[in-house]
Design a protein around this motif. Structure first.
Motif, PDB file in Angstrom:
ATOM      1  N   VAL A  33       0.291  -0.993  -0.244  1.00  0.00           N
ATOM      2  CA  VAL A  33       0.153  -0.166   0.334  1.00  0.00           C
ATOM      3  C   VAL A  33       0.593   0.901   0.067  1.00  0.00           C
ATOM      4  O   VAL A  33       0.585   2.304  -0.603  1.00  0.00           O
ATOM      5  N   LEU A  34       1.742   1.192   0.475  1.00  0.00           N
ATOM      6  CA  LEU A  34       2.887   2.379   0.639  1.00  0.00           C
ATOM      7  C   LEU A  34       4.284   1.665  -0.022  1.00  0.00           C
ATOM      8  O   LEU A  34       5.089   1.017   0.834  1.00  0.00           O
ATOM      9  N   GLN A  35       5.036   2.132  -0.874  1.00  0.00           N
ATOM     10  CA  GLN A  35       6.151   2.177  -0.949  1.00  0.00           C
ATOM     11  C   GLN A  35       7.079   3.496  -1.194  1.00  0.00           C
ATOM     12  O   GLN A  35       6.309   4.248  -1.986  1.00  0.00           O
ATOM     13  N   VAL A  36       8.116   3.327  -0.438  1.00  0.00           N
ATOM     14  CA  VAL A  36       8.700   4.208  -0.116  1.00  0.00           C
ATOM     15  C   VAL A  36      10.667   4.319  -1.361  1.00  0.00           C
ATOM     16  O   VAL A  36      10.703   2.920  -0.736  1.00  0.00           O
ATOM     17  N   LYS A  37      11.352   4.459  -2.048  1.00  0.00           N
ATOM     18  CA  LYS A  37      12.574   4.422  -2.919  1.00  0.00           C
ATOM     19  C   LYS A  37      13.927   5.570  -2.754  1.00  0.00           C
ATOM     20  O   LYS A  37      12.757   6.645  -3.142  1.00  0.00           O
ATOM     21  N   GLY A  38      14.358   5.483  -1.914  1.00  0.00           N
ATOM     22  CA  GLY A  38      15.632   6.421  -1.866  1.00  0.00           C
ATOM     23  C   GLY A  38      15.311   7.609  -1.520  1.00  0.00           C
ATOM     24  O   GLY A  38      15.449   8.986  -2.145  1.00  0.00           O
ATOM     25  N   LEU A  39      14.186   7.674  -0.229  1.00  0.00           N
ATOM     26  CA  LEU A  39      13.793   9.513   0.465  1.00  0.00           C
ATOM     27  C   LEU A  39      14.860   9.937   0.540  1.00  0.00           C
ATOM     28  O   LEU A  39      15.415   9.217   1.725  1.00  0.00           O
ATOM     29  N   VAL A  40      14.701  11.627   0.630  1.00  0.00           N
ATOM     30  CA  VAL A  40      16.229  11.945   0.904  1.00  0.00           C
ATOM     31  C   VAL A  40      14.697  13.095   1.171  1.00  0.00           C
ATOM     32  O   VAL A  40      14.602  14.372   0.845  1.00  0.00           O
ATOM     33  N   THR A  41      15.274  14.695   2.238  1.00  0.00           N
ATOM     34  CA  THR A  41      15.043  14.990   3.146  1.00  0.00           C
ATOM     35  C   THR A  41      16.101  16.098   3.654  1.00  0.00           C
ATOM     36  O   THR A  41      16.548  15.731   4.898  1.00  0.00           O
ATOM     37  N   ALA A  52      18.881  15.492   6.467  1.00  0.00           N
ATOM     38  CA  ALA A  52      17.318  14.433   8.179  1.00  0.00           C
ATOM     39  C   ALA A  52      17.013  12.390   7.564  1.00  0.00           C
ATOM     40  O   ALA A  52      17.380  12.208   8.371  1.00  0.00           O
ATOM     41  N   VAL A  53      16.733  12.383   6.305  1.00  0.00           N
ATOM     42  CA  VAL A  53      16.730  11.307   5.881  1.00  0.00           C
ATOM     43  C   VAL A  53      17.081  11.231   4.531  1.00  0.00           C
ATOM     44  O   VAL A  53      17.385  12.553   3.428  1.00  0.00           O
ATOM     45  N   ARG A  54      18.561   9.971   4.452  1.00  0.00           N
ATOM     46  CA  ARG A  54      19.232   9.476   3.602  1.00  0.00           C
ATOM     47  C   ARG A  54      18.772   8.204   3.349  1.00  0.00           C
ATOM     48  O   ARG A  54      18.855   7.538   3.347  1.00  0.00           O
ATOM     49  N   ASP A  55      18.102   8.821   2.105  1.00  0.00           N
ATOM     50  CA  ASP A  55      18.181   7.158   1.064  1.00  0.00           C
ATOM     51  C   ASP A  55      17.494   6.261   1.689  1.00  0.00           C
ATOM     52  O   ASP A  55      18.036   5.298   2.350  1.00  0.00           O
ATOM     53  N   VAL A  56      16.449   6.578   2.255  1.00  0.00           N
ATOM     54  CA  VAL A  56      15.308   5.843   2.445  1.00  0.00           C
ATOM     55  C   VAL A  56      13.991   5.099   1.832  1.00  0.00           C
ATOM     56  O   VAL A  56      13.643   5.672   1.219  1.00  0.00           O
ATOM     57  N   ALA A  80       8.818  10.452   9.423  1.00  0.00           N
ATOM     58  CA  ALA A  80       7.285  10.767   8.904  1.00  0.00           C
ATOM     59  C   ALA A  80       6.236  11.787   7.976  1.00  0.00           C
ATOM     60  O   ALA A  80       5.411  11.449   8.007  1.00  0.00           O
ATOM     61  N   MET A  81       6.832  12.909   8.524  1.00  0.00           N
ATOM     62  CA  MET A  81       6.275  14.081   8.423  1.00  0.00           C
ATOM     63  C   MET A  81       6.568  13.895   6.191  1.00  0.00           C
ATOM     64  O   MET A  81       5.781  14.578   5.828  1.00  0.00           O
ATOM     65  N   SER A  82       7.879  13.794   5.874  1.00  0.00           N
ATOM     66  CA  SER A  82       8.307  13.114   4.401  1.00  0.00           C
ATOM     67  C   SER A  82       6.710  12.580   3.831  1.00  0.00           C
ATOM     68  O   SER A  82       6.559  12.860   2.743  1.00  0.00           O
ATOM     69  N   LEU A  83       6.386  11.576   4.904  1.00  0.00           N
ATOM     70  CA  LEU A  83       5.590  10.705   4.349  1.00  0.00           C
ATOM     71  C   LEU A  83       4.238  11.433   3.875  1.00  0.00           C
ATOM     72  O   LEU A  83       3.240  10.412   3.077  1.00  0.00           O
ATOM     73  N   GLY A  95      15.004  14.835  -2.578  1.00  0.00           N
ATOM     74  CA  GLY A  95      14.963  13.389  -3.967  1.00  0.00           C
ATOM     75  C   GLY A  95      13.884  11.801  -3.212  1.00  0.00           C
ATOM     76  O   GLY A  95      13.581  11.868  -2.217  1.00  0.00           O
ATOM     77  N   GLY A  96      14.419  10.833  -4.206  1.00  0.00           N
ATOM     78  CA  GLY A  96      13.669   9.913  -3.587  1.00  0.00           C
ATOM     79  C   GLY A  96      11.830   9.210  -4.365  1.00  0.00           C
ATOM     80  O   GLY A  96      11.226  10.966  -4.927  1.00  0.00           O
ATOM     81  N   SER A  97      10.571   8.524  -4.068  1.00  0.00           N
ATOM     82  CA  SER A  97       9.718   8.650  -4.563  1.00  0.00           C
ATOM     83  C   SER A  97       8.602   7.624  -2.826  1.00  0.00           C
ATOM     84  O   SER A  97       9.179   7.040  -2.103  1.00  0.00           O
ATOM     85  N   VAL A  98       7.756   8.468  -2.942  1.00  0.00           N
ATOM     86  CA  VAL A  98       6.310   7.979  -1.996  1.00  0.00           C
ATOM     87  C   VAL A  98       5.524   7.532  -2.589  1.00  0.00           C
ATOM     88  O   VAL A  98       5.319   8.822  -3.298  1.00  0.00           O
ATOM     89  N   LYS A  99       4.678   6.434  -2.975  1.00  0.00           N
ATOM     90  CA  LYS A  99       3.560   6.157  -3.719  1.00  0.00           C
ATOM     91  C   LYS A  99       2.898   5.605  -2.205  1.00  0.00           C
ATOM     92  O   LYS A  99       3.129   4.338  -2.142  1.00  0.00           O
ATOM     93  N   LEU A 100       1.424   6.041  -2.869  1.00  0.00           N
ATOM     94  CA  LEU A 100       0.564   5.439  -1.759  1.00  0.00           C
ATOM     95  C   LEU A 100      -0.565   4.616  -2.634  1.00  0.00           C
ATOM     96  O   LEU A 100      -1.192   5.478  -3.724  1.00  0.00           O
ATOM     97  N   ASN A 101      -0.861   3.278  -2.698  1.00  0.00           N
ATOM     98  CA  ASN A 101      -1.255   2.907  -3.776  1.00  0.00           C
ATOM     99  C   ASN A 101      -1.307   2.994  -4.685  1.00  0.00           C
ATOM    100  O   ASN A 101      -2.471   3.277  -5.587  1.00  0.00           O
ATOM    101  N   GLY A 102      -0.096   2.971  -4.867  1.00  0.00           N
ATOM    102  CA  GLY A 102       0.708   3.637  -7.134  1.00  0.00           C
ATOM    103  C   GLY A 102       0.507   4.850  -7.058  1.00  0.00           C
ATOM    104  O   GLY A 102       0.698   5.366  -7.852  1.00  0.00           O
ATOM    105  N   THR A 103      -0.131   5.945  -6.440  1.00  0.00           N
ATOM    106  CA  THR A 103       0.020   7.534  -6.445  1.00  0.00           C
ATOM    107  C   THR A 103       1.425   8.022  -5.858  1.00  0.00           C
ATOM    108  O   THR A 103       1.892   8.098  -4.854  1.00  0.00           O
TER     109      THR A 103
END
Length: 359
Positions: A33-41, A52-56, A80-83, A95-103
């Motif tokens: 339901v939630l797919q996170v790739k390479g998230l950077v904040t 604060a967030v490195r390649d999560v 959490a705030m990034s999501l 940087g990165g991707s946060v997909k919720l149910n594919g969006t």
């Protein structure tokens, strides 16, 4: 759909990490339901950029209850705030991707995020008194939360709010819905936030340190409530916490976070039975057992977390690590994530050499 190189962990057996009294059958329909790739904040400050967030990266499956743990300053709340698109200025997802149910959520404008936040993804804040408007009644805030995302009348939204408040244990909800936040206890305000978080039937609920300001008894009640609600409604749960007791009681899987990165991803049971990363072991060693802990100095991890505005080479835990302090490789070469035979995914050059690891 698990990304081993990205420190993601597949949904564990539904028999692990279940709160007392909660059904253990969560094995049906376990799609991502939630797919996170390479998230950077990053936070751009006067003294430099704080990473604060490195390649999560991780995958969260339906009905999964995932914990994210670490010391204060490890990046948990920033994640959490990034999501949910609530990173405060001067921070932003870079940087990165946060997909919720594919969006895809990264890159959406405020209107786009607002259509998703509160509807498809709910958030239970750490401080309910700060999250609730002290100048508005509980009812007016609750009705607004529902009507932003659902085409219902004020009367219908108010009835829904009363039903939900009753569901989370607010007695005499029809009367108390007219009260202001200060008229509720801390535990009851947290129950209100849980009810508001699930009001629009989200796929994912994120709880950011939801029991920090509560006494032990109220903490247990709130955690049991979260587990019950998520089980009954089929929500996936992300629990942000520094309390390992919560992880053991409530969660299926766990990501241990340090210096903005996940350093170990494993099942909750495996973390307590055979932690693979030195930082995970250090955290567990700091858990106090009143029955065995002697009087005197409390257990602590030596040293301090690294400065997140400095992107130094090597392992960020090296200076505090019983292995890394004496290993030149740890000071000069940053460890990549890798899977162990035990199933844990870690960022450590020497994880397989740690006693208790099954690799």
């Amino acid at each position: 759909m698990s990304h081993t190189n990205a420190l993601s962990f597949p949904p564990p057996s539904p028999s692990t990490g279940t709160a007392p009294g909660v059904s253990q059958d969560r094995s049906q329909d376990r799609g991502v339901v939630l797919q996170v790739k390479g998230l950077v904040t990053d936070f751009n400050t006067a003294s430099g950029t704080v990473h604060a967030v490195r390649d999560v990266s991780f995958d969260l499956h339906k009905r999964q209850r995932m914990a994210i743990v670490g010391e204060s300053g490890s990046g948990k709340s920033a994640l959490a705030m990034s999501l949910v698109g609530l990173v405060p200025q001067p921070g932003r997802v870079t940087g990165g991707s946060v997909k919720l149910n594919g969006t895809e959520m990264v890159g959406l404008d405020d209107a786009g995020i607002s259509r998703i936040r509160g509807k498809d993804i709910g958030l239970v804040f750490q401080d309910p008194m700060a999250a609730l408007d002290p100048l508005k009644t509980i009812g007016s805030q609750f009705v607004e939360t529902i009507r932003v995302h659902q085409d219902v009348s004020v009367k219908a939204a108010r009835k829904m709010a009363c039903d939900l408040l009753g569901e989370v244990g607010v007695t005499d909800a029809k009367r108390r819905i007219a009260d202001y936040p200060h008229q509720y206890s801390g535990g009851m305000r947290q129950r209100v936030l849980i009810a508001m978080a699930i009001a629009n039937d989200p796929s994912v609920v994120i709880a950011d340190e939801p029991t920090t300001a509560l006494d032990v008894t109220t903490q247990a009640q709130v955690l049991d409530l979260l587990a019950k609600i998520c089980d009954e409604r089929g929500n996936a749960l992300v629990m942000i916490t520094h309390n390992l007791g919560i992880v053991e009681e409530l969660c299926d899987s766990v990501n241990v976070m340090y210096a903005g990165r996940f350093v170990e991803s494993t099942s909750a049971r495996a973390l307590f039975e055979s932690p693979a990363h030195p930082y995970s072991k250090a955290l567990l060693n700091c858990v106090i057992d009143p029955a065995t802990t002697k009087r005197g100095a409390l257990p602590a991890i030596p040293g301090s977390p690294p400065d997140l505005s400095i992107d130094e080479p090597g392992c960020p835990f090296a200076a505090r690590c019983p292995i890394g302090r004496d290993e030149p490789r740890c000071a000069t070469e940053r460890p990549e994530s890798r899977a162990l035979a035990s199933g844990a995914v870690v960022r450590c050059h020497f994880a397989s050499d740690i006693p208790g690891d099954e690799a």
